[in-house]
Design a protein around this motif. Structure first.
Motif, PDB file in Angstrom:
ATOM      1  N   ARG A   1      31.074  -2.891  43.657  1.00 25.98           N
ATOM      2  CA  ARG A   1      30.728  -4.299  43.459  1.00 25.98           C
ATOM      3  C   ARG A   1      29.617  -4.421  42.413  1.00 25.98           C
ATOM      4  NH1 ARG A   1      28.988  -5.185  48.077  1.00 25.98           N
ATOM      5  NH2 ARG A   1      30.980  -5.581  49.076  1.00 25.98           N
TER       6      ARG A   1
ATOM      7  N   THR B   1      35.455  -6.597  40.624  1.00 21.15           N
ATOM      8  CA  THR B   1      35.860  -7.789  39.865  1.00 21.15           C
ATOM      9  C   THR B   1      36.936  -7.449  38.846  1.00 21.15           C
ATOM     10  OG1 THR B   1      33.635  -8.720  40.131  1.00 21.15           O
ATOM     11  CG2 THR B   1      35.018  -9.648  38.388  1.00 21.15           C
TER      12      THR B   1
ATOM     13  N   PRO C   1      36.098  -7.272  49.997  1.00 18.00           N
ATOM     14  CA  PRO C   1      35.540  -7.937  48.802  1.00 18.00           C
ATOM     15  C   PRO C   1      36.620  -8.278  47.772  1.00 18.00           C
ATOM     16  CG  PRO C   1      34.269  -5.967  49.385  1.00 18.00           C
ATOM     17  CD  PRO C   1      35.513  -5.942  50.202  1.00 18.00           C
TER      18      PRO C   1
ATOM     19  N   SER D   1      37.311 -11.936  46.351  1.00 16.92           N
ATOM     20  CA  SER D   1      37.267 -12.209  44.911  1.00 16.92           C
ATOM     21  C   SER D   1      38.552 -12.865  44.429  1.00 16.92           C
ATOM     22  CB  SER D   1      37.028 -10.903  44.135  1.00 16.92           C
ATOM     23  OG  SER D   1      35.764 -10.351  44.441  1.00 16.92           O
TER      24      SER D   1
END
Length: 429
Positions: free
Chosen positions: A77, A83, A121, A125
């Motif tokens: 992260r 991402t 996560p 995202s």
């Protein structure tokens, strides 16, 4: 039905305490104590069962693996890797909702304890800034993380089931892959709650997107690479050098730990992560809070073993002359529900089921194998002490109730499809 009622009562106590905002680890410890005392354990034996559970190699390894997983997730992260993975996956799949399903499914190929925390996560995202309920995000992450556990041979539960049924990987896969398809279809029901903005199709991806995504997911493939190499080396030499219990522990748990350590080092080197960032990733209070929760879960499981709950429940069901198909489905479901792990229902319920089927309906025995495994898997999916459900709910800040409302329809569809599969196999054979 004393054993069954008492075991379910202990679960009810855990859920009630959690509902009253008691820390979940403390609620599980309280449930363990109530279970042990209800089955007649005195204080000394109850403490011994708790100590055995807390210090077992599996417990210590699970806590270590969970800590490493959370640290690696934090590094990915911080470096922007998560991402990048989600962005590239979205470009290739072209629909955010497809990315939300694909990420936990990809991570599900790695049978890591508590691995849902790794994909959480990514699911978050993928939802971007669109308003989606946290319970739905947790449910999608949790459900699609486990679609491969019917046949994927890296899962310990699958390996144990193949050994008990004496079926090789190709034969087992051919028999059980229907369960994965049924679970995927059942999970699609959840996606009805996804906003239209996340279901819209984007423009075609630019050239080279697959190569870029492969590079961005390097930390994941590094786990597999080091894990596979460590497993091969261990099996080739360690059991000859140290043919004892220590060698068995290293063979079972060591490759995954080395895989995670290798991935952490590779990620830190590739993305030029500083020492300060490394320390920050592994010094978060929530990491060690979750590791403490792991100890509570394993104490509960060892208390179940100490009182012999699965075997006593099986004897009660057989004593009431319940129809064979119901016993084959219900017994693994209860075993999965009370243990929260695949090895739990495979190791405790499957031997009983196989012996029972071999006595009553040997000719149609093959049809009962996927029925038993499916309901055991659904039992662990519904279990409040399944580590993946706990860590996913913890990450998304949601509770059991809303998550169960999302996954129960999917579980019912999966169950119905597999009952149909059982009837087809039973008629065929």
């Amino acid at each position: 039905m004393f054993a069954l009622s008492l075991t379910l009562g202990a679960f009810g106590l855990i859920l009630l305490c959690a509902r009253l905002r008691m820390p979940l680890g403390l609620a599980i410890i309280l449930g363990s104590a109530a279970l042990g005392l209800g089955f007649g354990l005195d204080g000394a034996r109850l403490a011994r069962a708790a100590w055995t559970g807390a210090t077992a190699p599996q417990t210590l390894t699970l806590a270590l693996v969970t800590t490493l997983l959370l640290g690696l997730s934090a590094l990915m992260r911080e470096s922007g890797q998560l991402t990048s993975i989600v962005t590239l996956a979205h470009q290739m799949l072209r629909r955010p909702v497809a990315t939300m399903v694909a990420m936990p499914a990809l991570i599900g190929l790695l049978p890591m304890p508590g691995g849902a925390i790794f994909s959480a996560p990514m699911v978050e995202s993928a939802s971007g800034k669109v308003e989606v309920s946290r319970s739905l995000l947790s449910s999608i992450n949790y459900w699609f993380r486990h679609i491969w556990e019917f046949f994927w041979p890296l899962y310990p539960g699958v390996l144990l089931a193949m050994a008990l049924t004496r079926r090789a990987i190709p034969a087992w896969t051919a028999l059980m892959i229907f369960g994965t398809a049924a679970m995927f279809i059942g999970g699609l029901v959840m996606l009805r709650g996804i906003p239209a903005d996340l279901q819209a199709r984007s423009a075609p991806p630019p050239p080279g997107i697959k190569r870029k995504l492969l590079g961005a997911t390097g930390s994941i493939w590094m786990i597999l690479l080091v894990w596979g190499a460590a497993s091969l080396l261990a099996r080739c030499g360690l059991d000859r050098v140290r043919p004892d219990a220590l060698a068995g522990i290293v063979l079972k748990h060591g490759p995954l730990v080395f895989g995670l350590l290798g991935s952490i080092l590779w990620t830190a080197w590739t993305y030029r992560i500083s020492g300060a960032t490394l320390r920050k990733a592994f010094c978060r209070p929530e990491t060690y809070s979750l590791a403490g929760l792991i100890f509570a879960i394993m104490i509960f499981q060892h208390t179940l073993e100490a009182v012999g709950a699965p075997g006593r429940i099986a004897a009660e069901l057989q004593g009431f002359h319940v129809p064979l198909a119901l016993v084959v489905a219900f017994l693994p479901f209860i075993a999965g529900f009370v243990t929260g792990i695949a090895v739990g229902f495979v190791g405790t319920a499957l031997p009983i089921v196989l012996n029972l089927v071999g006595t009553v309906d040997a000719a149609g025995a093959i049809a009962y194998i996927p029925l038993a495994y499916t309901f055991g898997h659904l039992g662990q999916m519904m279990s409040p002490i399944h580590v993946c459900q706990i860590v996913s709910n913890r990450y998304f800040g949601t509770t059991y109730g809303p998550v169960y409302r999302h996954i129960l329809p999917s579980a019912l569809i999966t169950a119905l499809l597999n009952i149909g599969y059982f009837l087809f196999l039973h008629r065929l054979y």
